[in-house]
Structure formats: C-alpha cells, structure tokens
Design a protein around this motif. Structure first.
Motif, PDB file in Angstrom:
ATOM      1  N   PHE A  51       8.253  10.014  15.060  1.00  0.00           N
ATOM      2  CA  PHE A  51       8.967   8.655  15.044  1.00  0.00           C
ATOM      3  C   PHE A  51       7.614   8.251  15.600  1.00  0.00           C
ATOM      4  O   PHE A  51       7.749   6.788  14.456  1.00  0.00           O
ATOM      5  N   PRO A  52       6.781   7.576  16.532  1.00  0.00           N
ATOM      6  CA  PRO A  52       5.913   7.153  16.010  1.00  0.00           C
ATOM      7  C   PRO A  52       4.433   7.566  15.101  1.00  0.00           C
ATOM      8  O   PRO A  52       3.907   6.386  14.880  1.00  0.00           O
ATOM      9  N   CYS A  53       4.852   8.085  14.738  1.00  0.00           N
ATOM     10  CA  CYS A  53       3.595   8.879  13.564  1.00  0.00           C
ATOM     11  C   CYS A  53       3.886   8.284  12.532  1.00  0.00           C
ATOM     12  O   CYS A  53       3.423   7.478  11.621  1.00  0.00           O
ATOM     13  N   HIS A  54       5.580   8.433  12.308  1.00  0.00           N
ATOM     14  CA  HIS A  54       5.549   8.334  10.990  1.00  0.00           C
ATOM     15  C   HIS A  54       5.715   6.916  10.451  1.00  0.00           C
ATOM     16  O   HIS A  54       5.639   5.498   9.705  1.00  0.00           O
ATOM     17  N   ALA A  55       5.718   5.748  11.952  1.00  0.00           N
ATOM     18  CA  ALA A  55       5.968   4.737  12.516  1.00  0.00           C
ATOM     19  C   ALA A  55       4.550   3.612  11.480  1.00  0.00           C
ATOM     20  O   ALA A  55       4.422   2.853  10.686  1.00  0.00           O
ATOM     21  N   THR A  56       4.032   4.995  11.546  1.00  0.00           N
ATOM     22  CA  THR A  56       2.421   4.022  10.673  1.00  0.00           C
ATOM     23  C   THR A  56       2.442   3.683   9.096  1.00  0.00           C
ATOM     24  O   THR A  56       1.772   3.150   8.546  1.00  0.00           O
ATOM     25  N   VAL A  57       3.820   4.806   8.096  1.00  0.00           N
ATOM     26  CA  VAL A  57       4.055   4.065   7.152  1.00  0.00           C
ATOM     27  C   VAL A  57       5.131   3.831   7.137  1.00  0.00           C
ATOM     28  O   VAL A  57       6.086   3.918   6.562  1.00  0.00           O
ATOM     29  N   LYS A  58       5.790   2.835   8.069  1.00  0.00           N
ATOM     30  CA  LYS A  58       7.065   1.981   8.087  1.00  0.00           C
ATOM     31  C   LYS A  58       6.892   1.576   6.550  1.00  0.00           C
ATOM     32  O   LYS A  58       8.074   1.282   6.047  1.00  0.00           O
ATOM     33  N   SER A  59       6.432   0.839   6.207  1.00  0.00           N
ATOM     34  CA  SER A  59       6.739  -0.276   4.550  1.00  0.00           C
ATOM     35  C   SER A  59       6.643   0.581   3.505  1.00  0.00           C
ATOM     36  O   SER A  59       6.956   0.518   2.645  1.00  0.00           O
ATOM     37  N   ARG A  60       6.855   2.450   4.107  1.00  0.00           N
ATOM     38  CA  ARG A  60       6.965   3.246   3.037  1.00  0.00           C
ATOM     39  C   ARG A  60       8.288   3.711   3.681  1.00  0.00           C
ATOM     40  O   ARG A  60       9.305   4.710   2.855  1.00  0.00           O
ATOM     41  N   ASP A  61       8.872   3.154   4.003  1.00  0.00           N
ATOM     42  CA  ASP A  61      10.236   2.997   5.292  1.00  0.00           C
ATOM     43  C   ASP A  61      10.614   5.033   5.710  1.00  0.00           C
ATOM     44  O   ASP A  61      10.456   5.724   5.111  1.00  0.00           O
ATOM     45  N   PHE A  62       8.681   4.856   6.595  1.00  0.00           N
ATOM     46  CA  PHE A  62       8.481   5.864   7.191  1.00  0.00           C
ATOM     47  C   PHE A  62       8.155   7.142   6.492  1.00  0.00           C
ATOM     48  O   PHE A  62       8.482   8.482   7.651  1.00  0.00           O
ATOM     49  N   VAL A  63       8.542   7.048   5.367  1.00  0.00           N
ATOM     50  CA  VAL A  63       8.086   8.540   4.479  1.00  0.00           C
ATOM     51  C   VAL A  63       6.412   8.736   4.279  1.00  0.00           C
ATOM     52  O   VAL A  63       6.194   7.723   3.557  1.00  0.00           O
ATOM     53  N   PHE A  64       5.614   9.927   4.514  1.00  0.00           N
ATOM     54  CA  PHE A  64       4.412   9.707   4.175  1.00  0.00           C
ATOM     55  C   PHE A  64       4.003  10.242   2.733  1.00  0.00           C
ATOM     56  O   PHE A  64       3.317   9.914   1.596  1.00  0.00           O
ATOM     57  N   ASN A  65       5.288  10.872   2.033  1.00  0.00           N
ATOM     58  CA  ASN A  65       4.905  11.250   0.871  1.00  0.00           C
ATOM     59  C   ASN A  65       5.368  11.409  -0.144  1.00  0.00           C
ATOM     60  O   ASN A  65       6.280  10.104  -0.009  1.00  0.00           O
ATOM     61  N   ARG A  66       5.409  11.577  -1.470  1.00  0.00           N
ATOM     62  CA  ARG A  66       5.589  10.803  -2.833  1.00  0.00           C
ATOM     63  C   ARG A  66       5.564  11.758  -3.654  1.00  0.00           C
ATOM     64  O   ARG A  66       5.080  12.656  -3.749  1.00  0.00           O
TER      65      ARG A  66
END
Lengths: 167, 167
Positions: A149-164
């Motif tokens: 979670f701490p790492c995924h918090a980096t992309v909170k603006s994308r609902d915590f999901v890195f991939n598109r």
C-alpha cells in the motif's frame, strides 16, 4: 457483505490455473488466489529493471477489464487485478541472429503473483484495496504484504493502480 | 476448405477490438484482422530493444492457447497467434521514486499488430503458416509481409513460433 469480498470468498480454496493448490489466505488482507486468473484478459504489460529484472503481465477479471477500458475512477467493488511476472530472458535465437541482445522473453515465473482486490468497505483503511503476493502458491509473509500500500499510494490520483489499459 | 481458412473467412470484415473497421485482407496470405483478438488469452510477453523499442504481448485464440500450454508440435490448423506491441515507456512515478529508470510500461500502440494463422494446406509453402501485419488497422505492404517467414524459419524446430507459453 460487499461484492468484492463475496467474489473472493466464492473463489477461495479452488485450485488455481497454475495447478498449485492453495488453501491459504494472505496475511493482513485475507486474500486467496482467485481461480482461473491465468486465463483472465490482458490489461497491460511491463518490464522492471534492477533486482526485480522481470517481464510482467497485468490481467484483470471482467470488472477490472471493463473499468480499465473505460478509464473511470474509482474502480468498482469486485475489481481484481493480477500481476504475473517472469524472468527477463534474452531470446537465444535472436541474440545469435543479431550478434547482440535484441529480444527478451518471459522465462520461468519470478517475483511471485500479486493481486489487488477492490472492496471499499472491507479495505477502507487502504484506499479500498486489499493487496496480496503469493510465491509458488503460498502467501508471502506479513512484512512483504505491508509494503504494497505505501508504494501504491504514489498513484492515489489513479485510485492506487499503476497500470493503464493498453489498447 | 481447411479449418484455419474457414476461421479467417468467417471473421472477415468484422470491426476488431481496437474499434477500427478493417475490410481489407493482407497481401500474399490474404489474412484479415480476427474479430475480438484483443480479448484473447495471454500466451507470453516480450520486449524488443533497438529500433523496435517496444513491449509486446502474445495472445492466442483457444486453439493456440491449448497448443501452447501442451507444448505439442506442430500447432493444429485453426491456430491463430496475435502479437500486439506498444511503445516502451518509462513509468513516470517510478522514475521519480527511484531517481533512475526502473519500471517500463506499455505506451501507445507501436510496430503494428501481427498474426500467424495455421492452415497446413493453404500455406504449405511457408511451413503451414500465413503471416500478416496491420498498421492502424490497414495491412502492411507486400515487402513487409514477405519478411515474416524468412525470420520465423530460424525457429523451424518449434514450428516457426518464437514464443512459449508463460505459466
């Protein structure tokens, strides 16, 4: 009981696509390997350099794929995203033909299999997501699971999901 | 009419998953974009360095996936393998966090979409395989299409298929 949890419970204890049986839930989030995840549709692909050194595929259940395609946030409850990874291997025939590295392909599985499960009530304290990693079908320890979670918090603006979604 | 051809003919002229309509068959092998290929199951993933500079996914229709999983050669008639590729993009958030390149993800589509279609009678002179590349939904020219088989001949021992099923 929210929908996301219902999905996980329904799928619990089923032999996964890898052929390894898994009856054990992950620590912290209590996630089990979803049955048949290897046959899910592709969301995107990635490569990690450094010590991870892998090629990866992001697959999703139907809820995840639909949400990814539409690009609407947040992801709905019931979303499950799977991250598979394999060793980053040079393709022998290609290296020979080019006289240098050119093509890299998936080798044996590496860096475990990870899941993100959306259940906005059950996982309210971690952005609505449960996170889990399984190594050879067994849940990784609590120390590893707590890093997600701490790492995924980096992309909170994308609902915590890195991939598109890759079209 | 062999099965592989029947499949292709049946699917001709349908709007593909990319949303681009494609009524045009490729030169040499007469292949059209199979409907719904983007939703096919994943066989493997790869990365090409150099001027190709992409991340790719190998998807297959049901015949292809079954044959890949079983690893039995030759692939049966009716096999269709799809190669998708996207620009090799650094993941912005990861680069910031690590202070160096670490994660690479799929950007916009790149290097076209390619198909291998198995029909041992129709394509007898090229190992039983028809090859096609489409750029933005349009078949590439004859010069491009004619380069496929000579390169795939490198892996004649694997029935001309580079990829292996990633478990």
């Amino acid at each position: 009981m929210a929908y996301g949890l219902a999905v996980v419970v329904t799928l619990a204890g089923v032999v996964p696509a890898s052929g390894q049986s898994d009856e054990e839930a992950s620590p912290i989030f209590g996630i089990r390997i979803p049955s048949g995840y290897r046959d899910w549709r592709l969301i995107s692909v990635a490569h990690e350099e450094g010590s991870l050194n892998d090629l990866r595929a992001i697959l999703g259940n139907d809820v995840a794929v639909k949400a990814s395609q539409e690009g609407k946030l947040p992801y709905p409850d019931g979303t499950i995203i799977a991250r598979l990874a394999w060793r980053y291997d040079p393709l022998e025939e290609s290296e020979k033909a080019f006289g240098r590295s050119q093509s890299f392909v998936a080798g044996p599985p590496r860096n475990g299999v990870q899941f993100m499960v959306k259940d906005s009530r059950k996982y309210a304290s971690t952005g609505g997501w449960g996170f889990a990693q399984f190594d050879d079908g067994k849940p990784a320890g609590e120390a590893m699971q707590s890093t997600c979670f701490p790492c995924h918090a980096t992309v909170k603006s994308r609902d915590f999901v890195f991939n598109r979604y890759a079209p």
